[in-house]
Design a protein around this motif. Sequence first.
Motif, mmCIF file in Angstrom:
data_model
loop_
_atom_site.group_PDB
_atom_site.id
_atom_site.type_symbol
_atom_site.label_atom_id
_atom_site.label_comp_id
_atom_site.label_asym_id
_atom_site.label_seq_id
_atom_site.Cartn_x
_atom_site.Cartn_y
_atom_site.Cartn_z
ATOM 1 N N GLU A 36 0.844 -1.194 0.000
ATOM 2 C CA GLU A 36 0.000 0.000 0.000
ATOM 3 C C GLU A 36 0.884 1.250 0.000
ATOM 4 O O GLU A 36 1.819 1.369 0.786
ATOM 5 N N LYS A 37 0.569 2.212 -0.856
ATOM 6 C CA LYS A 37 1.385 3.416 -0.981
ATOM 7 C C LYS A 37 0.994 4.448 0.077
ATOM 8 O O LYS A 37 -0.162 4.557 0.462
ATOM 9 N N GLU A 38 2.000 5.211 0.495
ATOM 10 C CA GLU A 38 1.783 6.262 1.482
ATOM 11 C C GLU A 38 0.956 7.392 0.864
ATOM 12 O O GLU A 38 1.190 7.807 -0.259
ATOM 13 N N THR A 39 -0.022 7.878 1.616
ATOM 14 C CA THR A 39 -0.891 8.963 1.139
ATOM 15 C C THR A 39 -0.734 10.241 1.951
ATOM 16 O O THR A 39 -1.287 11.277 1.569
#
Length: 579
Positions: free
Chosen positions: A269-272
């Motif tokens: 999951e990518k950092e937002t």
Amino acid sequence: VDKKTKVYLYAETDKTPEKSGVLTSGTVKYGKSSVEGKDAALALAFSGQKEIGVRYGISFISTEQARKNLEREINSYDVSAIARIGRNEWNDALGKIQVSGGSENDKTVFYTSLYRCYERPVNLSEDGKYYSAFDGKIHEDGGHSFYTDDWIWDTYRATHPLRILIDKERETDIINSYLLMAQQMGTNWMPTFPEVTGDSRRMNSNHAVATVIDAWRKGVRGFDLEKAYEAARKGIEEKTLIPWSAAPSGWLDEFYKEHGYIPALKPGEKETVADVSPWEKRQPVAVTLGTAYDEWCLSQIAAELGKKEDAEYFLARSYNYRNLFNPETRFFHPKDKDGKFIEGVDYRYSGGLGARDYYDENNGYVYRWDVQHNIGDLVSLIGGNEVFTAALDSMFDTPLGMSKWQFYSFLPDHTGNVGMFSMANEPSLHIPYLYNYAGQPWKTQKRIRVLLDQWFRNDLMGVPGDEDGGGMSAFVVFSMMGFYPVTPGSPTYNIGSPVFSDVKIDLGDGNVFEIVADGATHDNKYVQSVTLNGEELSGPWFDHSRITAGGVLSLKMGPKANKKWGIGNPPPSVGPMQK
């Protein structure tokens, strides 16, 4: 990068140079009267001289102040004379603690460690003035020294508590310096990692709050507790909890306030959140546990100030560590924003470089014990005394499971290993003392001695990791004396295993606290019985209030564990420890 802070130098030689100039990029340019810019050095040319005396002063205020500092501090070219002055000053400082017994090697390790505890913070006051990088201005110090360069994430654990014992006046000035920093930054946020160039906000959590309540609970006054409370509260609630960040609170902080934990990202999951460092990551378990402790400290300050509602509010929040406790594994486990535990976590290795996706610098085995403020509840969560002590044993016995090169390639700060325990990193320092809380204090006694012998030696081994401003050395000083402050903020010391047969601590004002360990040797590491000021102690701890006017802690030591001593009674408490 700080653009305001300048360091001024003023140098003198005892012989006149024939030429002087500036060395830049390998070329000497003579005739310039000052040196500025990057990679520049002053070049002085002498001929026919075998020996040249050089002395210099530094200042953060001006060149003229650097000259005054030089004249005040080094008024001779006689290196031996200056060395004698320095030696006398260091003997006065190190002489605050006198030890006898033990080996000469033990004394060398002890006093070297005590010496390192003076490494930081740094006094920036110069003739009643100081430069502050926190607002880029020069201030009057009002007769109280201004200190900075304090690595609080490391030093709150034992260095500050040690200073409370041997130098209360300096500790008072340090806390007042924190309050000045908070004011000068314009936010009134307590600093977390103040340096010469300002607050770098390194590491995680906001542990200056612990130094405040620990000092207050141990009788240190001379600072405004109300102002300290407000600066600590604002630093925790208004500044983001994101590691290494000075940004205002945002989405992650609101999530924490609502749900009681920092959410982890799922694998892939990518950092937002823009303020999260791609290198330092969220460190969600470390931040949640650290903030729970900080909020416990806030609750204790609020109670001291008579703020009942605040005290109850922050005390309730101090249990937030429970939100990440996995009852199936009995470890603190990262949880996503939907409230589900991240799958596939290996508590030895998971979390990427430095385990920062979940923890910080240390793995899940170390953070399993990061509930300094409520160890009684941690014992209950893990399953009671027998399960708790077995889990501690397991940590020390669990092998790396791979080569050291592989392990340290992704956990480079998790060194000094004994199984999954890391002697080299500060979150581990209190762990060997936790046997005291679960009815097996003899294991604390044995473990402390083994760790001291294995990792703190007068040879090429040196120390097992980053010293971090006295953070690690203070553990050695306390542990060799025979006691340790497991919970800064609670005026309670845990008894370990004294190395020396006699220790005298100068508490100031003519008061001396003495530790007499009858029979203490390398083999006689086990406590047989203890009295404090003539009164028998049945538990492995004592309260600071009982030694403020001096006193004698007397221990009888032996070669075999006395498994009947130190069990059965709970530790002293400054507030509700379970819920």
